[in-house]
Design a protein around this motif. Structure first.
Motif, PDB file in Angstrom:
ATOM      1  N   LYS A  46      32.373  -1.284   1.191  1.00 19.85           N
ATOM      2  CA  LYS A  46      31.199  -0.706   1.847  1.00 19.85           C
ATOM      3  C   LYS A  46      31.036   0.746   1.413  1.00 19.85           C
ATOM      4  O   LYS A  46      32.015   1.407   1.080  1.00 19.85           O
ATOM      5  CB  LYS A  46      31.351  -0.758   3.372  1.00 19.85           C
ATOM      6  N   PRO A  47      29.805   1.257   1.429  1.00 16.56           N
ATOM      7  CA  PRO A  47      29.613   2.673   1.114  1.00 16.56           C
ATOM      8  C   PRO A  47      30.328   3.554   2.129  1.00 16.56           C
ATOM      9  O   PRO A  47      30.534   3.148   3.288  1.00 16.56           O
ATOM     10  CB  PRO A  47      28.090   2.856   1.205  1.00 16.56           C
ATOM     11  N   VAL A  48      30.696   4.751   1.718  1.00 14.64           N
ATOM     12  CA  VAL A  48      31.394   5.684   2.601  1.00 14.64           C
ATOM     13  C   VAL A  48      30.588   5.948   3.866  1.00 14.64           C
ATOM     14  O   VAL A  48      31.147   6.099   4.958  1.00 14.64           O
ATOM     15  CB  VAL A  48      31.682   7.008   1.850  1.00 14.64           C
ATOM     16  N   THR A  49      29.263   5.969   3.739  1.00 12.63           N
ATOM     17  CA  THR A  49      28.408   6.250   4.900  1.00 12.63           C
ATOM     18  C   THR A  49      28.490   5.164   5.964  1.00 12.63           C
ATOM     19  O   THR A  49      28.133   5.387   7.118  1.00 12.63           O
ATOM     20  CB  THR A  49      26.943   6.402   4.459  1.00 12.63           C
ATOM     21  N   GLU A  50      28.951   3.960   5.589  1.00 17.76           N
ATOM     22  CA  GLU A  50      29.049   2.857   6.550  1.00 17.76           C
ATOM     23  C   GLU A  50      30.470   2.683   7.097  1.00 17.76           C
ATOM     24  O   GLU A  50      30.719   1.786   7.900  1.00 17.76           O
ATOM     25  CB  GLU A  50      28.600   1.552   5.891  1.00 17.76           C
ATOM     26  N   ILE A  51      31.394   3.540   6.651  1.00 17.80           N
ATOM     27  CA  ILE A  51      32.786   3.414   7.090  1.00 17.80           C
ATOM     28  C   ILE A  51      32.952   4.024   8.478  1.00 17.80           C
ATOM     29  O   ILE A  51      32.543   5.155   8.730  1.00 17.80           O
ATOM     30  CB  ILE A  51      33.738   4.108   6.094  1.00 17.80           C
ATOM     31  N   ASN A  62      32.453   7.954  12.400  1.00 20.92           N
ATOM     32  CA  ASN A  62      32.143   7.868  10.978  1.00 20.92           C
ATOM     33  C   ASN A  62      32.366   9.254  10.363  1.00 20.92           C
ATOM     34  O   ASN A  62      32.731  10.207  11.050  1.00 20.92           O
ATOM     35  CB  ASN A  62      30.717   7.368  10.742  1.00 20.92           C
ATOM     36  N   ALA A  92      38.239   8.085   3.649  1.00 16.21           N
ATOM     37  CA  ALA A  92      36.954   7.381   3.611  1.00 16.21           C
ATOM     38  C   ALA A  92      36.784   6.647   2.286  1.00 16.21           C
ATOM     39  O   ALA A  92      36.316   5.502   2.242  1.00 16.21           O
ATOM     40  CB  ALA A  92      35.809   8.369   3.824  1.00 16.21           C
ATOM     41  N   GLU A  93      37.179   7.277   1.190  1.00 21.33           N
ATOM     42  CA  GLU A  93      37.079   6.638  -0.124  1.00 21.33           C
ATOM     43  C   GLU A  93      37.971   5.396  -0.186  1.00 21.33           C
ATOM     44  O   GLU A  93      37.567   4.360  -0.730  1.00 21.33           O
ATOM     45  CB  GLU A  93      37.510   7.629  -1.209  1.00 21.33           C
ATOM     46  N   GLU A 106      39.028   3.536   2.410  1.00 17.84           N
ATOM     47  CA  GLU A 106      38.452   2.506   3.269  1.00 17.84           C
ATOM     48  C   GLU A 106      37.230   1.866   2.605  1.00 17.84           C
ATOM     49  O   GLU A 106      37.021   0.657   2.688  1.00 17.84           O
ATOM     50  CB  GLU A 106      38.051   3.113   4.618  1.00 17.84           C
ATOM     51  N   SER A 107      36.440   2.689   1.925  1.00 21.57           N
ATOM     52  CA  SER A 107      35.259   2.184   1.237  1.00 21.57           C
ATOM     53  C   SER A 107      35.654   1.192   0.145  1.00 21.57           C
ATOM     54  O   SER A 107      35.051   0.125   0.004  1.00 21.57           O
ATOM     55  CB  SER A 107      34.479   3.356   0.625  1.00 21.57           C
TER      56      SER A 107
END
Length: 424
Positions: free
Chosen positions: A143-148, A105, A134-135, A137-138
């Motif tokens: 999904k939030p970036v923290t969950e990617i 992550n 990350a942005e 994929e989010s």
């Protein structure tokens, strides 16, 4: 003023290793830089630069070897998820034991990058590229970036590619990086999420507001890693500017297509101050325009103020004649290409238009500087513009207006005596 220009030919797309290979070819100290790459602190990672030929073009192919093994490229060898690489597909088996196949992550990526033996500004570039991914994929997965969790681009060979490109870009220190429109390929690609169209959704998101095209070549030519690196470093897209070529680098991909799978980078210089090599575009801008015949001047003025406050490069109106002999106003907004979506939304929100036109233009600008100088009336800001053999100076209007108001005299009197040595 001489400026170093880096021009990237993306007619066969872009991938991290191909960018690394082409950039390395531009270096005088290739062996030293290769040694530095192999000592940045990625565990069990080894960079190997091979001289290879692809359809008559000789260049460099950078291999990233992890735990002594390079990833296989034959799609028939595994049925696990596939890593986009080299304008083709690199296959990962779930049975692999080494850390290259760990799904990271963003927090994991940051921890790895912070521990690398790289200059701090290079680490920031690496992380900025990963944040772009990350942005994307989010946005794609909702999904939030923290969950990617990164699949292909989270593996050690991808971290190695991104780190290498960022380090080499830092070594070159180009004043401006320009690229051609990007050839993304066509067809479908298999990845960790299944079979997807080319460009894959995350790649397509990363290339928003960047000129791309498909063409007849079947396969993924621009990878998510390549797209993120281009988005981070490239200032503008278009034809090669007028420049004096110093070095040319060729990054060779592993897969074979009907055209040579090669990415070319040209390093050169432009001479904008003396205009020795002709005019050089400073990039591309968007012009967004709409015709209005049912808004009051106050409403149009308010919309213009909003657009300028939100970062438009310029906003202006033109009187026009419209259908049914109506007098109208054409409202035009000049903005950066990456801000196109934002200003389209603002135009729809703050005007009565139901349609907006878009044009892409090359932009030529003078370099600018400002300084505060002492005058007979006090400090005044002076703006200087220079380039293309031209130099201009202009006093800040607000400063002159303030001085004229304070002394109850005209602007002309202020200008006349501003630097007059005999003024008392």
């Amino acid at each position: 003023m001489e400026k170093r220009i880096l021009f990237i030919d993306c007619s066969m797309g872009a991938a991290g290793d191909m960018l690394t290979s082409a950039l390395l070819e531009l270096m005088d100290n290739k062996e030293e830089l290769l040694k530095r790459l192999n000592n940045i602190g990625l565990p069990e990672v080894n960079y190997i630069a091979d001289r290879v030929s692809k359809q008559g073009i000789t260049g460099t192919h950078m291999r990233v070897v992890i735990n002594g093994a390079e990833e296989a490229v034959d799609e028939g060898e595994h049925t696990a998820h596939i890593h986009s690489h080299n304008g083709g597909h690199m296959v990962h088996s779930h049975s692999s034991e080494h850390t290259a196949h760990t799904h990271h992550n963003m927090s994991d990526i940051e921890s790895i990058v912070r521990g690398l033996n790289l200059p701090e500004n290079v680490k920031e570039d690496v992380l900025a590229v990963y944040r772009l991914i990350a942005e994307a994929e989010s946005a794609v997965h909702g999904k939030p970036v923290t969950e990617i969790h990164f699949h292909e681009v989270g593996n050690l060979d991808a971290i190695a590619d991104i780190s290498a490109v960022c380090l080499l870009m830092n070594e070159i220190k180009a004043d401006k990086i320009i690229a051609t429109p990007i050839h993304v390929g066509s067809g479908e690609v298999r990845c960790a999420h299944g079979i997807l169209p080319v460009p894959a959704p995350a790649t397509a998101y990363l290339l928003k507001n960047i000129p791309i095209y498909g063409g007849s070549i079947r396969g993924e030519l621009c990878t998510p890693t390549g797209a993120a690196l281009l988005r981070h470093f490239v200032a503008s897209y278009g034809n090669m500017p007028v420049m004096s070529t110093e070095k040319i680098g060729y990054g060779v991909g592993k897969k074979d297509f009907e055209r040579a799978n090669v990415l070319r980078i040209i390093l050169g210089s432009s001479f904008e101050e003396n205009n020795k090599t002709g005019l050089t575009s400073q990039g591309q801008v968007l012009e967004l325009s709409c015709n209005l015949d049912d808004m009051t001047p106050e409403q149009i003025g308010f919309a213009m103020e909003v657009l300028l406050k939100k970062g438009a490069l310029d906003v202006y109106t033109t009187p026009i004649g419209m259908k049914k002999n109506r007098l109208g106003i054409k409202l035009s907004v000049i903005c950066k290409t990456e801000d196109g979506d934002k200003f389209i939304h603002l135009l729809f929100e703050h005007t009565t238009t139901i349609g907006i036109r878009e044009n892409l233009f090359s932009r030529y600008t003078l370099d600018r500087s400002e300084e505060s100088i002492n005058t007979n009336f006090g400090k005044v800001q002076i703006k200087r513009s220079y380039g293309y053999g031209v130099t201009k100076e202009k006093y800040e209007y607000e400063d002159l207006a303030r001085l004229a108001t304070d002394r109850d005299i005209s602007l002309e009197e202020i200008k006349k005596h501003l630097l007059d040595p005999d003024f008392k």
